[in-house]
Enzyme design. Structure first.
Site, PDB file in Angstrom:
ATOM      1  N   ASP A 119       0.854  -1.179   0.000  1.00 35.88           N
ATOM      2  CA  ASP A 119       0.000   0.000   0.000  1.00 35.88           C
ATOM      3  C   ASP A 119       0.894   1.236   0.000  1.00 35.88           C
ATOM      4  O   ASP A 119       2.123   1.124  -0.122  1.00 35.88           O
ATOM      5  CB  ASP A 119      -0.967  -0.013   1.210  1.00 35.88           C
ATOM      6  CG  ASP A 119      -2.311   0.638   0.860  1.00 35.88           C
ATOM      7  OD1 ASP A 119      -2.309   1.832   0.495  1.00 35.88           O
ATOM      8  OD2 ASP A 119      -3.346  -0.049   0.929  1.00 35.88           O
ATOM      9  N   HIS A 193      -3.103   3.111  -4.498  1.00 37.88           N
ATOM     10  CA  HIS A 193      -2.488   2.619  -3.256  1.00 37.88           C
ATOM     11  C   HIS A 193      -1.043   2.150  -3.486  1.00 37.88           C
ATOM     12  O   HIS A 193      -0.599   1.187  -2.859  1.00 37.88           O
ATOM     13  CB  HIS A 193      -3.318   1.466  -2.670  1.00 37.88           C
ATOM     14  CG  HIS A 193      -4.609   1.914  -2.034  1.00 37.88           C
ATOM     15  ND1 HIS A 193      -4.668   2.461  -0.775  1.00 37.88           N
ATOM     16  CD2 HIS A 193      -5.880   1.909  -2.499  1.00 37.88           C
ATOM     17  CE1 HIS A 193      -5.924   2.759  -0.473  1.00 37.88           C
ATOM     18  NE2 HIS A 193      -6.691   2.448  -1.508  1.00 37.88           N
ATOM     19  N   GLU A 270      -9.998   2.262  -5.212  1.00 37.17           N
ATOM     20  CA  GLU A 270      -9.733   3.662  -4.853  1.00 37.17           C
ATOM     21  C   GLU A 270      -8.558   4.280  -5.611  1.00 37.17           C
ATOM     22  O   GLU A 270      -7.662   4.866  -5.019  1.00 37.17           O
ATOM     23  CB  GLU A 270      -9.468   3.755  -3.333  1.00 37.17           C
ATOM     24  CG  GLU A 270     -10.662   3.342  -2.513  1.00 37.17           C
ATOM     25  CD  GLU A 270     -10.386   3.361  -1.012  1.00 37.17           C
ATOM     26  OE1 GLU A 270     -11.313   3.720  -0.272  1.00 37.17           O
ATOM     27  OE2 GLU A 270      -9.263   3.024  -0.584  1.00 37.17           O
TER      28      GLU A 270
END
Ligand code: ACM
Length: 552
Positions: A119, A193, A270
């Site tokens: 991440d 990410h 995302e």
């Protein structure tokens, strides 16, 4: 033989594949299953039938006084994918800690550990052909407090916090898990990410610049109100850059070799695309590949990743954003933004794992914000217990199961990971194992409490949040705060004060919504059961009461 335990594999017809039959009589115990995994599950059930002291790390004597009930249990799982996700990127957990986590999860018959390995805040798996991923990407400057609010790295500051799993570590974990009938699903989260990867290899970005592994600074903006989130810096891998696919080929080659599980998770969630919007390389890619918007750019990327993963002999799974712009042909979907992505994918004939935020996000607070470590949303045990992985109107075969996800932004250590996991993972375990019609909250609660006692023996932390009041705050007229209190479980009385002193069971019992006196300093509340305190002391200062009530 009297007082013996027989474990036996059978090929009898009619016994479900991962099921078992446990028979306890006055003279002995027999446990039968078709698969070794079934024997393992039966052993977990048998352990639960022993007194709680069996969970103690200390040798117990005299065990000759322990008794078991005389029963026959025939049991099998409802779903084959019974998972917990552990985010080892935001905070790193050692091999020993992950093993402990596995030891706890298998007691409740979970069979899948999803490791979120990469991440923005850390790359946690050695890739031998890309050494900077762990030389650079596994380390960040250390910050402690409320993650997401921290200053970014300062000039000259050393990146001292982090860690990663070597190939040997991964092999050890995979073996340890397999010995307990647990598969490990690795996740490499791209193209969003990805700040740790981009900090290691900046050429993977569409946006030239200097990057750092985030220590929990606020580089993403979530405006709310239906507006799209965006990045203050570009934390994505560039879909218009051929080097990105060469990079991912190397990563997935090693990941595929290390993990025997047939699926690899590629994240896909995302992705901030505000830098892509203005990028010339992206515009050129859109023209060349005839992509009409950024959803299609993202989908182009995901489809190429699927080809890479398939070429390593693995199936791809991703978060439900991989549906945007068109799903890759063979992909499985992990539905997290509710169940709808999963339903849509299943209707298209794709495999699905359900892990909706509404029921299965165990990084959320499990009780009132005045006592729980702050997170932006709440998921109480009672709600988690309502998790139903199989929606109506879809082919049940395509719903492989579900999982609870523990993101670790606000989870700095394993004790707190335990606190966040238990008891909510009991609820998820039951949703994934037991028949739907057997699930009953009033039956579940006393079992939860018995397992709390076992956790105390085992010295594993759990959240006692079910004993605290549920607080709802509104206002009357324009200036009076109204406090409504409820309990999540039956049989508790709530006592309160407005005068700064500590309420006990001689204080007023809550019966109906309270009008908070205008001059009150705070409300203090505690629950009792059978004249003993059982909940924690909750304190909400007047300023917070007003804020929650919307009073200026
Ligand atoms: C996610 O929670 N971003 C999958």
């Amino acid at each position: 033989l009297p007082k013996s335990i027989f474990l036996s594999l059978t090929n009898e017809t009619g016994m479900p594949k991962d099921g078992y039959r446990l028979k306890i009589t006055a003279t002995g115990i027999s446990l039968t299953a078709i698969e070794p995994a079934g024997i393992f599950y039966g052993v977990q059930t048998l352990l639960q039938l022993f007194p709680k002291q069996i969970e103690s790390p200390e040798i117990q004597k005299p065990v000759s006084e322990w008794t078991l009930p005389i029963v026959t249990i025939e049991d099998h799982p409802r779903f084959g994918w019974r998972g917990l996700m552990l985010d080892v990127s935001r905070h790193f957990f050692t091999v020993a800690q992950v093993k402990d986590y596995i030891d706890q999860m298998v007691k409740y018959k979970f069979n899948l550990l999803h490791l979120h390995l990469t991440d923005d805040q850390g790359w946690r798996i050695e890739i031998k052909s890309l050494p900077k991923l762990t030389e650079v990407g596994a380390w960040r400057v250390e910050r402690t407090g409320t993650f997401g609010t921290f200053p970014k790295p300062q000039p000259g500051e050393k990146a001292t916090y982090g860690g990663f799993y070597t190939h040997d570590d991964i092999k050890e974990l995979v073996k340890y898990a397999a010995e307990r009938y647990v598969n490990i699903l690795p996740e490499i989260d791209v193209p969003g990410h990805s700040l740790a990867a981009v900090a290691s290899y900046p050429e993977l970005s569409c946006t030239p610049g200097e990057y750092y592994v985030s220590p929990g600074d606020r580089f993403m903006v979530w405006p709310g109100g239906g507006q799209h989130f965006y990045g203050l810096l570009d934390n994505t891998i560039c879909p218009a850059n051929e080097k990105a696919y060469e990079f991912l080929d190397k990563v997935f080659t090693e990941v595929a070799q290390l993990f025997p599980f047939p699926y690899i998770h590629m994240g896909g969630d995302e992705t901030a695309r505000n830098f892509w919007e203005k990028n010339e390389q992206i515009k050129a890619l859109m023209q060349k590949e005839n992509l009409k918007d950024l959803d299609e750019v993202q989908s182009y990327f995901v489809k190429r990743v699927e080809k890479i993963i398939n070429s390593k002999g693995k199936k791809m799974i991703g978060w439900d954003e991989i549906l945007q712009g068109g799903l890759a042909p063979n992909a499985a979907v992990m539905s997290w933004r509710g169940m709808k992505g999963g339903i849509e994918a299943a209707k298209m004939g794709h495999e699905v794992v359900m892990s909706p935020t509404d029921f299965a996000y165990i990084d959320y607070m499990q009780g009132d914000a005045s006592i729980e470590p702050p997170v932006y949303a709440t998921l109480r045990l009672k709600k988690a217990y309502q998790f139903e992985p199989l929606p109506e109107g879809v082919d049940a075969k395509l719903i492989k199961g579900g999982q609870a996800n523990l993101w670790s932004e606000q989870v700095y250590n394993m004790r707190h990971a335990q606190y966040m996991t238990w008891p909510r993972a009991f609820a998820i375990a039951e949703a994934l194992w037991s028949p739907k019609e057997k699930r009953n909250w009033n039956d579940f609660v006393p079992r939860v409490e018995r397992h709390f006692e076992r956790f105390e023996q085992a010295q594993v932390k759990y959240a006692p949040s079910i004993y605290d009041p549920i607080v709802t705050i509104t206002k009357k007229d324009t200036a009076t705060v109204v406090v409504k209190l409820e309990t999540e479980i039956e049989g508790l009385s709530i006592h309160y004060s407005f005068d700064n002193s500590f309420p006990d069971n001689f204080y007023p019992v809550y019966k109906e919504p309270l009008m908070v006196p205008k001059e009150a300093a705070a409300i203090k509340m505690i629950t009792y059961r059978n004249n003993k305190p059982i909940g924690r002391l909750l304190v909400i200062p007047m300023a917070d009461l007003k804020k929650r009530a919307g009073i200026k």
